[in-house]
Design an enzyme around this catalytic site. Structure first.
Site, mmCIF file in Angstrom:
data_model
loop_
_atom_site.group_PDB
_atom_site.id
_atom_site.type_symbol
_atom_site.label_atom_id
_atom_site.label_comp_id
_atom_site.label_asym_id
_atom_site.label_seq_id
_atom_site.Cartn_x
_atom_site.Cartn_y
_atom_site.Cartn_z
ATOM 1 N N LYS A 162 -6.972 2.415 -2.332
ATOM 2 C CA LYS A 162 -7.540 3.325 -1.342
ATOM 3 C C LYS A 162 -8.303 4.431 -2.045
ATOM 4 C CE LYS A 162 -6.288 5.715 2.931
ATOM 5 N NZ LYS A 162 -5.277 5.884 3.977
ATOM 6 N N HIS A 215 -8.225 -6.453 4.664
ATOM 7 C CA HIS A 215 -7.842 -5.607 5.792
ATOM 8 C C HIS A 215 -9.143 -5.181 6.441
ATOM 9 C CE1 HIS A 215 -3.472 -4.159 4.916
ATOM 10 N NE2 HIS A 215 -3.560 -5.451 5.144
ATOM 11 N N TRP A 235 0.860 -1.182 0.000
ATOM 12 C CA TRP A 235 0.000 0.000 0.000
ATOM 13 C C TRP A 235 0.898 1.234 0.000
ATOM 14 C CZ3 TRP A 235 -0.271 3.892 3.799
ATOM 15 C CH2 TRP A 235 -1.143 4.933 3.448
ATOM 16 N N GLU A 256 -2.931 -3.085 -2.489
ATOM 17 C CA GLU A 256 -4.080 -2.522 -1.758
ATOM 18 C C GLU A 256 -4.458 -1.139 -2.270
ATOM 19 O OE1 GLU A 256 -3.243 -2.078 2.401
ATOM 20 O OE2 GLU A 256 -5.271 -1.393 2.900
ATOM 21 N N ASP A 279 -12.484 6.828 6.826
ATOM 22 C CA ASP A 279 -11.552 5.725 7.078
ATOM 23 C C ASP A 279 -10.878 5.926 8.437
ATOM 24 O OD1 ASP A 279 -9.889 3.536 6.748
ATOM 25 O OD2 ASP A 279 -8.420 4.641 5.553
ATOM 26 N N ASP A 286 -10.499 3.944 11.042
ATOM 27 C CA ASP A 286 -9.779 2.828 11.653
ATOM 28 C C ASP A 286 -10.186 2.573 13.093
ATOM 29 O OD1 ASP A 286 -8.007 1.648 9.592
ATOM 30 O OD2 ASP A 286 -7.298 3.696 9.425
ATOM 31 N N ASP A 300 -9.507 -3.316 1.717
ATOM 32 C CA ASP A 300 -9.549 -2.733 3.055
ATOM 33 C C ASP A 300 -10.941 -2.155 3.247
ATOM 34 O OD1 ASP A 300 -9.400 -0.681 5.166
ATOM 35 O OD2 ASP A 300 -7.243 -1.028 5.144
ATOM 36 N N ASP A 348 -6.838 -4.277 10.170
ATOM 37 C CA ASP A 348 -6.088 -3.039 9.967
ATOM 38 C C ASP A 348 -6.852 -1.875 10.579
ATOM 39 O OD1 ASP A 348 -4.579 -0.920 9.190
ATOM 40 O OD2 ASP A 348 -4.838 -1.193 7.028
ATOM 41 N N HIS A 350 -11.439 1.595 2.901
ATOM 42 C CA HIS A 350 -10.908 2.299 1.733
ATOM 43 C C HIS A 350 -11.917 2.541 0.618
ATOM 44 C CE1 HIS A 350 -6.386 1.492 2.692
ATOM 45 N NE2 HIS A 350 -7.047 2.064 3.677
#
Ligand code: MN
Length: 419
Positions: free
Chosen positions: A228, A286, A185, A226, A294, A296, A259, A326, A262
């Protein structure tokens, strides 16, 4: 095994058997699914280079005391978290968690020797090892461009980093006897609207081609890319977009990483699993939890999470989908953050494994959508928790909320002593 857990399980087992679901088989399958535990929850994506603050369009918010600041602390914290999680899992490490042992080794010169302690620790803990080149928090990434950089020297530096990381992954896979997934990524993008969207993408393709042209043993290490949507400070343009990487992974037949954070806020990855797997050989997930963006947040047992597990289980994709987490929440106990996320992921898989899939598929095939909806709805109140508790007990992991007291004790005994 406490009697209550056994009794509850015996009743649940009967209830599932009545709808044609074998709970023993479900637990056996669950035990064979490793979750790749992301090291970066343990120190707010800090790494051990002391290179300065986190960049690359990502941010950890919060300042909870006691974060790991040495490899030994991070490993001790991971061991604590793993003791709260049933089953056998994997470590997901970023390259900037290298151990330099007093030497100055830049990212393009990293080798397996900087990861010997991690490899040995994984072997001792019975963990697999997954890896990630680190394309952020570095002076050569300070303008937000790495593999797509117009400066040939900087681009080459990051190509070398990618090659070095694949060799580290290969060494790990060889040493541990389990294939390492090395996930690429990069943060590359622009804050404001670019004039030329194409040239950086051509440079990124060229860089990836150069990185992946180096032969490595596919049994030891495999590549994943990956995508995004955006990052902080590069809201208008991301070089490695969804379409870019889906196309690249398809063309080159490498793994594609989805992800959950993402994509657009109302977009989920559930439907992307089967459609991507039509054309790429395997997927890395992820799993994260974005709140409005995003962000997390720690993974919890949401409908989104359950839907991902249903896709994997209903289509028997265990060999093609690698599950990693992630996220990074710095506002709560970081070990609890790992435990909550991995336990939620495992619970969602168990719930999916306890579905009467054959019956549900038969309803669909015969056009009986009434039964499909009714049975899916009834499934929600089946006693999966009794099976989960029994599974945890069997695997020597804490049952129910018991792990929290142990996490609090570790916080009082160990974390509170850290500067
Ligand atoms: Mn990710």
């Amino acid at each position: 095994m406490t009697q209550k857990i056994e009794q509850a399980y015996a009743l649940a087992k009967e209830q599932y058997a009545a709808i044609g679901v074998d709970t023993e088989k479900a637990m056996k399958v669950l035990a064979g699914i490793p979750i790749s535990l992301h090291c970066w929850q343990g120190d707010d994506v800090g790494g051990f280079e002391n290179a300065g603050s986190l960049d690359g369009g990502i941010a950890a918010t919060g300042n909870y005391p006691g974060k790991a600041s040495t490899p030994a602390e991070l490993r001790a914290d991971l061991e604590c978290a793993l003791s709260f999680i049933p089953g056998t899992h994997r470590l997901n490490l970023h390259a900037f968690y290298a151990e330099m042992n007093g030497k100055k080794v830049d990212r393009n010169e990293l080798g397996p020797e900087q990861f010997q302690n991690w490899f040995a620790w994984c072997k001792e803990q019975g963990l697999g090892f997954d890896f990630n080149p680190t394309y952020f928090s570095h002076p050569k990434a300070s303008d937000g461009l790495t593999l797509s950089h117009q400066d040939e020297g900087i681009r080459k530096f990051w190509v070398e980093h990618g090659i070095a990381c694949r060799k580290i992954g290969e060494a790990a896979g060889k040493f541990l006897g389990t294939t390492c997934m090395t996930n690429f990524w990069i943060p590359d993008g622009m804050k404001d609207t670019p004039v030329d969207r194409l040239a950086p993408r051509k440079r990124l393709e060229k860089s990836l081609d150069e990185i992946f042209s180096v032969k490595i043993d596919k049994n030891c290490d495999r590549d994943a890319v990956e995508s995004k949507l955006f990052g902080i400070g590069c809201e208008s343009y991301t070089v490695g977009s969804h379409e870019f990487y889906l196309g690249y992974a398809t063309k080159n037949q490498i793994a594609f990483t989805l992800d959950t954070g993402h994509y657009h806020p109302t977009e989920t990855i559930t439907d992307k699993i089967s459609s991507s797997l039509m054309f790429v050989p395997e997927l890395m997930l992820h799993v994260s939890r974005g709140v409005r963006w995003d962000s997390d947040h720690v993974v919890t047992l949401t409908d989104d999470l359950k839907a991902i597990s249903e896709e994997i289980v209903r289509n028997d994709l265990f060999d093609k989908v690698h599950i990693g987490l992630d996220y990074f929440d710095a506002s709560i106990n970081r070990i609890a953050a790992w435990a909550i996320g991995v336990r939620a992921m495992l619970k969602s898989l168990l719930i999916a494994l306890l579905e009467p899939v054959t019956e549900l598929k038969a309803c669909e095939t015969s056009g009986d959508y009434t039964s499909r909806l009714a049975l899916l709805e009834e499934q929600k109140s089946m006693p999966f928790a009794a099976v989960w508790d029994y599974y945890c007990e069997q695997k020597g992991a804490p049952v129910g909320r018991a792990w929290l007291a142990a996490a609090k004790k570790y916080e009082a005994d160990v974390l509170s002593e850290r500067a």
